[in-house]
Scaffold this motif. Structure first.
Motif, PDB file in Angstrom:
ATOM      1  N   HIS A 137      64.533  34.963  38.515  1.00 40.06           N
ATOM      2  CA  HIS A 137      63.534  35.414  39.490  1.00 40.06           C
ATOM      3  C   HIS A 137      62.470  34.346  39.755  1.00 40.06           C
ATOM      4  O   HIS A 137      62.211  33.980  40.913  1.00 40.06           O
ATOM      5  CB  HIS A 137      62.874  36.697  38.979  1.00 40.06           C
ATOM      6  CG  HIS A 137      61.721  37.163  39.811  1.00 40.06           C
ATOM      7  ND1 HIS A 137      61.809  37.334  41.169  1.00 40.06           N
ATOM      8  CD2 HIS A 137      60.432  37.494  39.461  1.00 40.06           C
ATOM      9  CE1 HIS A 137      60.646  37.747  41.643  1.00 40.06           C
ATOM     10  NE2 HIS A 137      59.806  37.857  40.625  1.00 40.06           N
ATOM     11  N   LEU A 138      61.828  33.820  38.731  1.00 34.09           N
ATOM     12  CA  LEU A 138      60.770  32.834  38.913  1.00 34.09           C
ATOM     13  C   LEU A 138      61.323  31.551  39.533  1.00 34.09           C
ATOM     14  O   LEU A 138      60.713  30.973  40.444  1.00 34.09           O
ATOM     15  CB  LEU A 138      60.089  32.534  37.576  1.00 34.09           C
ATOM     16  CG  LEU A 138      58.889  31.576  37.642  1.00 34.09           C
ATOM     17  CD1 LEU A 138      57.791  32.147  38.523  1.00 34.09           C
ATOM     18  CD2 LEU A 138      58.353  31.305  36.229  1.00 34.09           C
ATOM     19  N   ASP A 139      62.472  31.100  39.085  1.00 30.87           N
ATOM     20  CA  ASP A 139      63.083  29.890  39.645  1.00 30.87           C
ATOM     21  C   ASP A 139      63.423  30.087  41.123  1.00 30.87           C
ATOM     22  O   ASP A 139      63.329  29.141  41.916  1.00 30.87           O
ATOM     23  CB  ASP A 139      64.346  29.527  38.868  1.00 30.87           C
ATOM     24  CG  ASP A 139      64.043  28.946  37.486  1.00 30.87           C
ATOM     25  OD1 ASP A 139      62.850  28.654  37.246  1.00 30.87           O
ATOM     26  OD2 ASP A 139      64.965  28.813  36.677  1.00 30.87           O
ATOM     27  N   ASN A 140      63.835  31.288  41.483  1.00 33.36           N
ATOM     28  CA  ASN A 140      64.130  31.559  42.896  1.00 33.36           C
ATOM     29  C   ASN A 140      62.907  31.313  43.775  1.00 33.36           C
ATOM     30  O   ASN A 140      62.980  30.652  44.819  1.00 33.36           O
ATOM     31  CB  ASN A 140      64.598  33.003  43.075  1.00 33.36           C
ATOM     32  CG  ASN A 140      65.976  33.248  42.501  1.00 33.36           C
ATOM     33  OD1 ASN A 140      66.756  32.320  42.304  1.00 33.36           O
ATOM     34  ND2 ASN A 140      66.274  34.505  42.225  1.00 33.36           N
ATOM     35  N   MET A 141      61.786  31.859  43.349  1.00 36.42           N
ATOM     36  CA  MET A 141      60.564  31.707  44.134  1.00 36.42           C
ATOM     37  C   MET A 141      60.133  30.246  44.207  1.00 36.42           C
ATOM     38  O   MET A 141      59.730  29.754  45.265  1.00 36.42           O
ATOM     39  CB  MET A 141      59.450  32.561  43.536  1.00 36.42           C
ATOM     40  CG  MET A 141      59.710  34.062  43.625  1.00 36.42           C
ATOM     41  SD  MET A 141      58.263  35.055  43.207  1.00 36.42           S
ATOM     42  CE  MET A 141      58.066  34.628  41.485  1.00 36.42           C
ATOM     43  N   ILE A 142      60.239  29.552  43.089  1.00 38.06           N
ATOM     44  CA  ILE A 142      59.824  28.153  43.070  1.00 38.06           C
ATOM     45  C   ILE A 142      60.735  27.304  43.950  1.00 38.06           C
ATOM     46  O   ILE A 142      60.268  26.401  44.658  1.00 38.06           O
ATOM     47  CB  ILE A 142      59.817  27.633  41.616  1.00 38.06           C
ATOM     48  CG1 ILE A 142      58.687  28.318  40.838  1.00 38.06           C
ATOM     49  CG2 ILE A 142      59.660  26.121  41.581  1.00 38.06           C
ATOM     50  CD1 ILE A 142      58.651  27.970  39.361  1.00 38.06           C
ATOM     51  N   ASN A 143      62.023  27.592  43.949  1.00 35.92           N
ATOM     52  CA  ASN A 143      62.946  26.841  44.802  1.00 35.92           C
ATOM     53  C   ASN A 143      62.593  27.027  46.275  1.00 35.92           C
ATOM     54  O   ASN A 143      62.587  26.056  47.056  1.00 35.92           O
ATOM     55  CB  ASN A 143      64.380  27.287  44.551  1.00 35.92           C
ATOM     56  CG  ASN A 143      65.361  26.688  45.539  1.00 35.92           C
ATOM     57  OD1 ASN A 143      65.760  27.344  46.506  1.00 35.92           O
ATOM     58  ND2 ASN A 143      65.734  25.430  45.325  1.00 35.92           N
ATOM     59  N   ILE A 144      62.303  28.250  46.680  1.00 33.07           N
ATOM     60  CA  ILE A 144      61.935  28.511  48.080  1.00 33.07           C
ATOM     61  C   ILE A 144      60.646  27.779  48.437  1.00 33.07           C
ATOM     62  O   ILE A 144      60.526  27.187  49.521  1.00 33.07           O
ATOM     63  CB  ILE A 144      61.799  30.026  48.312  1.00 33.07           C
ATOM     64  CG1 ILE A 144      63.163  30.699  48.156  1.00 33.07           C
ATOM     65  CG2 ILE A 144      61.214  30.320  49.681  1.00 33.07           C
ATOM     66  CD1 ILE A 144      63.113  32.219  48.188  1.00 33.07           C
ATOM     67  N   ILE A 145      59.679  27.795  47.532  1.00 33.68           N
ATOM     68  CA  ILE A 145      58.413  27.096  47.774  1.00 33.68           C
ATOM     69  C   ILE A 145      58.649  25.595  47.914  1.00 33.68           C
ATOM     70  O   ILE A 145      58.073  24.935  48.795  1.00 33.68           O
ATOM     71  CB  ILE A 145      57.424  27.396  46.635  1.00 33.68           C
ATOM     72  CG1 ILE A 145      56.981  28.860  46.704  1.00 33.68           C
ATOM     73  CG2 ILE A 145      56.222  26.468  46.701  1.00 33.68           C
ATOM     74  CD1 ILE A 145      56.200  29.322  45.494  1.00 33.68           C
TER      75      ILE A 145
END
Length: 847
Positions: free
Chosen positions: A607-615
């Motif tokens: 979950h956290l990595d997903n958000m960081i990748n999009i950012i």
């Protein structure tokens, strides 16, 4: 003597003698009837009979005349009814489901015991709160929040469905939601995702300041804060200590410029709360404080020292409580990370001593936070709007020279910062900066901040700087990890809301739907868009917008405070004002959605990595567009319940969810124009309010009003300032700041006048509309004003009212009151006597 022998005495006088020849043989007569039949007797009443016959004739004539008169009256009535039926059609009621829903909503919201001429807001919205109870998760609740919560529920339902054959970005959005919802996996991973990110940022797993060893020498500790700040910007898209972005050139909207100053993006991740400030306003892609976007509360738990000053004693008590809550929060946060690393087991330090060290560390963070906060807020001072016509630009060397001077004047050691920072940020892009020609825009207040922060960091121990950066980064990431940390955030968040200590957070499903919407809003919009929107709704909105712009042009033509040259420039700006309605046109182009989200990777386990990748993908695209021309992109996602005017693009953005109930599709034009029409008018007027007037038809920050017109405008705005500054909030014992809310108040007032004029012209062109069930006695103008007042119905807590006082928008009830008090047609429509609260003797009018 007897004429005829009989037994009685004299009957008729003496006998008459006749000759023989004249004698007639007459048979004896037996009675009076015989006599009369034989002609011997004449009735004594013969004259009365003739009178009766004449009287009878008159009566018959009178009766005949009466009958003729009645027939004439009946014929006349019949003719009147026929004409009325022929030329006066019966009342046409609108019985569509939209009209019935609108009628029910208005009826349930209204307090009919209130006098509309005394308090129109109470009249329209007095019972709204009963029909729309405020959810505990919201500090205030209104139509905008109600609609946004429904949008999130719609997004949630879609993301939870098992639907195939969708474009890749739509499937990635569903995977993003799945990862967010898997709280069991998040608890199992504990803080490992955050620790992994800390490693890439060259930050320790817990602040070094805690120092678990007794022989640690703080004076020898080295920490390259600049390198870490660069990595935070490129990997998290987050500003720490230094603010940087790429904005449209204020004086040439076709190109982009580099901008630096105090931090802007302090939390790149989706909010953990839905309690955001959502109002109609303006959006401008710019770095200048006075022209920032609508205020959105940072719902990840961050420090906010602003207090309502209701006396020194109360303020001191509030400050002490605030300080205690924050220190406790940060101490618990840091302790969880110390425990997670397991290093406490290998240390000789005891539990009590560890707690003491952590409390000291939290105290130290609170001190440096306050110091930096003061530096940041010092450049938020009010600036005259004309100052934005002269925004300075500098080379990197000029910035370095200026800040070095301030550092040395504060007994610090100057270090090269700015060139290294910019090179480090752009190293992830395909852009190579030319430091001779690529100048940086920095306002005067932001240049002051850069000098002071450089001096402050020069005199601050590296271990303390590391502590500050560590907390700033961890507090925005940790909220998206374990249940334990989420509860810590929620508890501290509730403790800060002094007037409502307990308020459960929204359900996890809505939080995740909101997060996915924030990160991949275009993909969500593509998936849930109404297929009939393009051919049915959009043309109607375009017609409404054109009518409202024409109405503004008409009102401008009637103004006496504008000279002819300024009027001509205003007409040209209105004509060239662009509109983005519903969603981008490229939704219909195959492959464009995939292109928009190119480079994004999503995994249902991270979950956290997903958000960081999009950012990271987004920040890279922002950097790469620096050399490209401005393509006038959308200011927001189509799923956001708001509307915007982007000054530097002279563009109005109206998301698709604003084109639905309760803002549009209300059944009658009067209701639609009173709600969405006034919203659109608000946005159109923003192009000519306190700050929008500085941006010309091309969105360039250039003077296009003559000096005489500007002087007249400034003089007229004082009326609005005085009017709104007189509005009193008894709940807070405070008055509204009419100067702070000036631009929004002008837009509200202009929006109502333009929308009403547009409605009148629309009805004149298309004919009168049907009547609203239950409101048949009301005119279209009255329904228009009812719809406008209903737009601002809501319920607020003390906390939200305190926040309203720091916002550029007036509280809901004053937005309804002010614009209508200044509208003479409102007073006429509701027959308000002169001098009544809603029909004052003095009105404020600009357009």
């Amino acid at each position: 003597m007897h004429a005829w022998p009989g037994s009685g005495g004299d009957i008729m006088g003496p006998t008459v003698a006749r000759t023989a020849s004249s004698k007639i043989n007459t048979p004896p007569l037996k009675n009076g009837s015989d006599l009369r039949e034989s002609g011997y007797l004449i009735a004594v009443g013969s004259r009365t009979a003739r009178f009766r016959r004449r009287h009878m004739n008159k009566m018959l004539l009178l009766l005949l005349a009466t009958l003729i008169a009645l027939l004439f009256i009946a014929l006349l009535v019949f003719i009147i009814l026929y004409v009325k039926e022929k030329f006066h059609k019966p009342i046409r009621l609108c019985k569509s489901k939209e009209c019935l829903r609108s009628a029910a909503n208005l009826a349930l919201s209204m307090d009919k015991n209130a006098n509309p001429c005394d308090d129109f807001y109470q009249f329209v919205c007095g019972n709204w709160a009963q029909d729309h109870p405020r959810p505990d998760a919201y500090r205030s609740y209104d139509w905008f929040r109600d609609k946004q919560s429904k949008v999130y529920a719609l997004v949630r339902d879609f993301l939870a469905k098992n639907i195939s054959d969708q474009p890749l970005p739509v499937q990635q959005a569903k995977d993003l939601y799945t990862a967010c919802m898997d709280t069991e996996k998040l608890d199992k991973l504990r803080l490992k995702p955050v620790l992994k990110i800390l490693d890439t940022l060259d930050l320790p797993h817990y602040p070094t300041y805690i120092n678990l060893t007794e022989d640690f020498d703080y004076s020898t500790y080295n920490f390259n804060w600049l390198d870490t700040v660069i990595k935070i910007k490129t990997q998290l898209g987050m500003d720490v200590l230094i603010g940087f972005d790429i904005f449209t050139d204020p004086k040439n909207s076709s190109i982009y410029r580099l901008v630096m100053g105090s931090p802007e993006t302090t939390n790149p991740f989706p909010s953990m709360h839905n309690d955001k400030k959502k109002h109609i306003g303006y959006k401008n892609k710019r770095p200048f404080k006075i022209l920032t976007d609508d205020v959105v509360l940072d719902e990840t738990f961050v420090l906010n020292n602003e207090q309502v000053d209701n006396g020194e004693e109360k303020k001191k008590g509030d400050d002490e409580k605030t300080e205690h809550i924050y220190k406790l929060f940060y101490a618990e946060l840091m302790k969880l990370f110390v425990i997670e690393t397991g290093e406490i087991k290998d240390s000789k330090i005891g539990e009590v001593e560890l707690d003491q060290n952590i409390i000291l560390t939290a105290n130290e963070y609170f001190m440096i936070y306050n110091d930096v906060y003061e530096l940041e807020t010092n450049n938020d001072t009010e600036i005259d709007s004309d100052d934005f016509l002269h925004i300075p630009e500098y080379t990197v060397d000029e910035i370095q020279t200026h800040t070095d001077m301030i550092v040395e004047n504060n007994n610090g050691t100057a270090q090269p910062i700015w060139k290294e920072y910019l090179e480090g940020v752009f190293c992830i892009s395909n852009v190579t900066l030319n430091f001779e020609t690529d100048k940086i825009l920095i306002s005067e207040s932001d240049m002051k901040y850069l000098g002071l922060i450089a001096a402050y960091l020069s005199n601050t121990p590296p271990v303390v700087i590391e502590l500050y950066i560590w907390v700033k980064v961890v507090e925005v990431m940790a909220a998206h990890t374990t249940k334990e940390l989420r509860l810590l955030y929620q508890r501290s968040y509730d403790d800060m809301r002094t007037h409502r200590p307990e308020s459960p957070s929204p359900p996890r499903s809505l939080q995740c739907a909101s997060a996915v919407n924030d990160l991949m809003g275009m993909a969500i919009s593509y998936a849930i868009v109404d297929p009939h929107f393009h051919n049915f709704t959009r043309p109607k909105i375009q017609i409404m917008l054109d009518e409202i712009k024409n109405a503004l042009a008409h009102l401008v033509g009637k103004t006496k405070w504008m000279d002819d040259d300024t009027k001509l420039a205003t007409y040209q700006k209105i004509i060239q004002m662009k509109t983005l309605i519903g969603f981008p046109d490229w939704f219909y182009e195959e492959g464009r959605l995939e292109e928009f989200y190119e480079g994004i990777e999503v995994n249902t386990d991270t979950h956290l990595d997903n958000m960081i990748n999009i950012i990271q993908v987004k920040i890279k695209k922002v950097l790469n567009k620096f050399r490209n021309g401005n393509n006038y992109t959308w200011a927001t996602d189509p799923t956001e319940v708001n509307a915007y005017h982007t000054f530097q693009e002279n563009t109005i953005t109206v998301p698709m969810v604003m084109l639905q109930y309760p803002f549009f599709n209300l059944g009658l034009d009067s209701l639609n124009y009173g709600s969405l029409g006034t919203v659109l008018g608000h946005e159109v007027t923003h192009g000519f309010d306190n700050f929008g007037r500085q941006f010309d038809k091309n969105g360039n920050l250039l003077p296009w009003w003559t000096n005489d017109t500007i002087d007249s405008f400034v003089n007229m705005t004082q009326c609005f300032i005085d009017q709104y500054s007189a509005y009193y909030l008894p709940e807070l014992d405070e008055y509204l700041d009419g100067k702070k809310t000036l631009g929004e108040n002008i837009a509200d007032n202009g929006g109502v006048r333009e929308a009403l004029l547009a409605l009148k012209r629309h009805l004149h062109m298309y004919g009168p509309e049907e009547k609203l069930p239950g409101f048949e006695h009301m005119t279209s103008e009255q329904l228009f004003f009812l719809s406008y007042g209903n737009l601002w119905c809501g319920v607020s807590t003390r906390d939200s009212l305190e926040a309203d006082l720091n916002d550029e928008h007036s509280p809901q009830k004053f937005r309804a009151r002010g614009a209508l008090q200044n509208n003479e047609e409102f007073a006429k429509a509701w027959h308000c006597p002169p001098g009544s609260p809603m029909n004052p003797t003095k009105r404020c009018i600009i357009f």
